[in-house]
Motif scaffolding. Structure first.
Motif, PDB file in Angstrom:
ATOM      1  N   PHE A  14      34.269  39.298  38.871  1.00 32.79           N
ATOM      2  CA  PHE A  14      33.881  40.600  39.410  1.00 32.79           C
ATOM      3  C   PHE A  14      34.992  41.109  40.312  1.00 32.79           C
ATOM      4  O   PHE A  14      35.690  40.323  40.939  1.00 32.79           O
ATOM      5  CB  PHE A  14      32.591  40.506  40.242  1.00 32.79           C
ATOM      6  N   PHE A  16      34.607  44.075  42.961  1.00 32.82           N
ATOM      7  CA  PHE A  16      33.888  45.167  43.602  1.00 32.82           C
ATOM      8  C   PHE A  16      34.852  45.946  44.495  1.00 32.82           C
ATOM      9  O   PHE A  16      35.841  45.409  44.990  1.00 32.82           O
ATOM     10  CB  PHE A  16      32.703  44.627  44.398  1.00 32.82           C
ATOM     11  N   ALA A  91      24.719  44.171  39.480  1.00 33.81           N
ATOM     12  CA  ALA A  91      25.705  43.562  38.578  1.00 33.81           C
ATOM     13  C   ALA A  91      25.358  42.120  38.244  1.00 33.81           C
ATOM     14  O   ALA A  91      25.839  41.580  37.236  1.00 33.81           O
ATOM     15  CB  ALA A  91      27.101  43.634  39.202  1.00 33.81           C
TER      16      ALA A  91
END
Length: 191
Positions: A14, A16, A91
């Motif tokens: 991920f 972010f 997510a």
């Protein structure tokens, strides 16, 4: 989840947006931070804003406690004010138990300790998403440093010994999730 041993740390795939994380943090910052409820584990200021908590809880300490016996979890009013943090939580395609912003102020220390129920092999994974940090924060897991940058996501097996020091001049704030390990998360951890 299969009982195959996982590494003590896994950087998840991920990325972010750090600026959006900070924007939501600033929205919530005016609210009350609740001091961590295990004072023997730290020195200084280690405090929490609950974003998901056990259903029905209202007491500030119970709102930040990740009760291993709880079966129902709900979003808190603070999360409603943080649109990007809601996107981050969405997510993760696994059941989320607690979600909290955890702040360690400059000069504060989390002493070495273990959280016996926090290992993916037992069904609960703790995930850290740094929001703010500085180069003088040291996070040790099994006596080895874990370097985490804002916007990254990390699984950490915190049933193992871990400690944190903030020797910097700014707060270290992490979004900390306790997730139930399902097939999706197990696959992420094994990848």
């Amino acid at each position: 989840m299969q009982q195959r041993a996982l590494p003590d740390r896994v950087k998840l795939p991920f990325a972010f947006d750090p600026a959006s994380l900070v924007r939501d943090l600033q929205t919530l910052q005016g609210g009350d931070w609740t001091p961590h409820f295990v004072p023997q584990n730290f020195a200084g200021d280690w405090s929490v804003i609950p974003l998901r908590a056990c259903a029905g809880e209202t007491h500030p300490i119970r709102l930040i406690y990740s009760d291993p016996a709880a079966t129902a979890w709900v979003d808190t009013p603070q999360l409603a004010r943080a649109p990007y943090l809601r996107q981050v939580l969405a997510a993760f395609r696994c059941p989320l138990r607690t979600a909290r912003l955890m702040r360690l102020t400059p000069g504060s220390v989390i002493h070495a300790h273990r959280d016996d129920d926090l290992q993916a092999e037992s069904g609960v994974a703790r995930i850290h998403v740094p929001v703010t940090t500085n180069p003088d924060v040291t996070f040790l897991l099994n006596d080895r440093r874990v370097e985490m940058a804002p916007g990254e996501a990390w699984y950490l097996r915190l049933a193992d010994s871990h400690a944190v020091r903030n020797d910097g001049a700014s707060d270290r704030v992490h979004l900390v999730l306790d997730a139930t390990v399902n097939d999706w998360l197990a696959g992420m951890l094994r990848a």
